[in-house]
Design a protein around this motif. Structure first.
Motif, PDB file in Angstrom:
ATOM      1  N   GLN A  21       0.792  36.477  61.730  1.00 10.01           N
ATOM      2  CA  GLN A  21       1.493  37.558  63.129  1.00 10.01           C
ATOM      3  C   GLN A  21       1.673  36.803  64.476  1.00 10.01           C
ATOM      4  N   SER A  22       1.725  35.467  64.303  1.00  7.32           N
ATOM      5  CA  SER A  22       2.009  34.861  65.634  1.00  7.32           C
ATOM      6  C   SER A  22       3.979  35.273  65.302  1.00  7.32           C
ATOM      7  N   HIS A  25       5.087  38.479  66.347  1.00  7.98           N
ATOM      8  CA  HIS A  25       5.118  38.824  67.719  1.00  7.98           C
ATOM      9  C   HIS A  25       6.266  37.522  68.115  1.00  7.98           C
ATOM     10  N   ASN A  26       6.658  36.563  68.269  1.00  6.51           N
ATOM     11  CA  ASN A  26       7.687  36.287  68.083  1.00  6.51           C
ATOM     12  C   ASN A  26       9.538  36.431  67.585  1.00  6.51           C
TER      13      ASN A  26
END
Length: 116
Positions: A21-22, A25-26
Protein backbone atom coordinates in the motif's frame (compact mmCIF):
# COMPACT_ATOMS: atom_id res chain seq x y z
CA UNK A 1 21.97 -13.82 11.99
CA UNK A 2 19.18 -12.06 13.88
CA UNK A 3 15.73 -13.56 14.23
CA UNK A 4 12.86 -11.92 12.36
CA UNK A 5 10.31 -10.04 14.47
CA UNK A 6 7.63 -12.22 16.04
CA UNK A 7 4.80 -10.68 14.02
CA UNK A 8 6.59 -11.55 10.76
CA UNK A 9 6.91 -15.19 11.78
CA UNK A 10 3.29 -15.27 12.85
CA UNK A 11 1.66 -13.75 9.79
CA UNK A 12 3.53 -11.88 7.05
CA UNK A 13 0.39 -10.96 5.05
CA UNK A 14 -0.56 -7.73 6.92
CA UNK A 15 3.04 -6.54 6.84
CA UNK A 16 3.29 -7.20 3.10
CA UNK A 17 -0.07 -5.56 2.51
CA UNK A 18 0.98 -2.39 4.33
CA UNK A 19 4.26 -2.30 2.40
CA UNK A 20 2.44 -2.74 -0.94
CA UNK A 21 0.00 0.00 0.00
CA UNK A 22 2.78 2.45 0.84
CA UNK A 23 4.69 1.57 -2.34
CA UNK A 24 1.56 2.05 -4.45
CA UNK A 25 1.01 5.41 -2.80
CA UNK A 26 4.56 6.45 -3.73
CA UNK A 27 4.14 5.16 -7.29
CA UNK A 28 0.86 7.01 -7.78
CA UNK A 29 2.37 10.24 -6.44
CA UNK A 30 5.33 9.90 -8.82
CA UNK A 31 3.02 9.08 -11.72
CA UNK A 32 0.88 12.11 -10.94
CA UNK A 33 3.98 14.31 -11.20
CA UNK A 34 5.04 12.65 -14.45
CA UNK A 35 1.56 13.02 -15.95
CA UNK A 36 1.48 16.70 -15.02
CA UNK A 37 4.91 17.26 -16.58
CA UNK A 38 4.01 15.35 -19.76
CA UNK A 39 0.72 17.25 -20.08
CA UNK A 40 2.51 20.56 -19.60
CA UNK A 41 5.07 19.68 -22.27
CA UNK A 42 2.34 18.47 -24.64
CA UNK A 43 0.63 21.88 -24.37
CA UNK A 44 3.86 23.88 -24.65
CA UNK A 45 4.00 26.27 -27.60
CA UNK A 46 7.81 26.20 -27.58
CA UNK A 47 8.06 22.46 -28.31
CA UNK A 48 7.95 21.32 -31.94
CA UNK A 49 4.80 19.52 -33.05
CA UNK A 50 6.55 16.14 -33.28
CA UNK A 51 7.69 16.42 -29.65
CA UNK A 52 4.23 17.49 -28.51
CA UNK A 53 2.83 14.30 -30.07
CA UNK A 54 5.37 12.22 -28.15
CA UNK A 55 4.55 13.99 -24.88
CA UNK A 56 0.83 13.47 -25.48
CA UNK A 57 1.40 9.77 -26.11
CA UNK A 58 3.55 9.47 -22.97
CA UNK A 59 0.88 11.20 -20.87
CA UNK A 60 -1.71 8.72 -22.16
CA UNK A 61 0.51 5.75 -21.34
CA UNK A 62 1.17 7.07 -17.84
CA UNK A 63 -2.55 7.57 -17.25
CA UNK A 64 -3.19 3.98 -18.37
CA UNK A 65 -0.46 2.70 -16.02
CA UNK A 66 -1.87 4.69 -13.09
CA UNK A 67 -5.31 3.23 -13.80
CA UNK A 68 -3.83 -0.29 -13.79
CA UNK A 69 -2.29 0.33 -10.36
CA UNK A 70 -5.60 1.60 -8.99
CA UNK A 71 -7.43 -1.43 -10.44
CA UNK A 72 -5.01 -3.82 -8.74
CA UNK A 73 -5.64 -2.03 -5.43
CA UNK A 74 -9.39 -2.53 -5.75
CA UNK A 75 -8.93 -6.21 -6.68
CA UNK A 76 -6.80 -6.79 -3.59
CA UNK A 77 -9.38 -5.14 -1.33
CA UNK A 78 -12.14 -7.28 -2.91
CA UNK A 79 -10.07 -10.40 -2.20
CA UNK A 80 -9.70 -9.38 1.45
CA UNK A 81 -13.46 -8.79 1.77
CA UNK A 82 -14.17 -12.16 0.15
CA UNK A 83 -12.00 -13.94 2.73
CA UNK A 84 -13.83 -12.18 5.57
CA UNK A 85 -17.23 -13.12 4.13
CA UNK A 86 -16.18 -16.76 3.70
CA UNK A 87 -14.98 -16.83 7.30
CA UNK A 88 -18.31 -15.41 8.51
CA UNK A 89 -20.30 -17.96 6.49
CA UNK A 90 -18.33 -20.89 7.86
CA UNK A 91 -18.67 -19.54 11.41
CA UNK A 92 -22.47 -19.29 11.03
CA UNK A 93 -22.75 -22.84 9.71
CA UNK A 94 -20.23 -24.88 11.73
CA UNK A 95 -21.77 -28.20 10.63
CA UNK A 96 -20.86 -27.36 7.05
CA UNK A 97 -17.15 -28.04 6.61
CA UNK A 98 -15.10 -25.80 4.32
CA UNK A 99 -14.14 -27.37 1.01
CA UNK A 100 -10.82 -29.16 0.78
CA UNK A 101 -8.01 -26.79 0.00
CA UNK A 102 -9.78 -23.80 1.58
CA UNK A 103 -7.56 -21.85 3.92
CA UNK A 104 -8.92 -19.42 6.45
CA UNK A 105 -7.40 -15.98 6.11
CA UNK A 106 -4.67 -15.23 8.58
CA UNK A 107 -4.78 -11.47 8.28
CA UNK A 108 -6.68 -8.98 10.38
CA UNK A 109 -10.18 -8.06 9.33
CA UNK A 110 -10.53 -4.73 7.52
CA UNK A 111 -11.94 -1.78 9.38
CA UNK A 112 -15.70 -1.45 9.45
CA UNK A 113 -17.11 1.03 6.99
CA UNK A 114 -19.53 3.64 8.11
CA UNK A 115 -22.67 3.48 6.03
CA UNK A 116 -24.04 6.84 4.98
Amino acid sequence: MSDPPYDVEKDPYPLMSKWRQSERHNMIAALRDLIDEASRMAKSKRAPASERIRWTRLAGQLIWYKDAILRSMSLESMENEMFVIKKQVFEKKPEQKPPTGFMYPTFAEPAKRSET
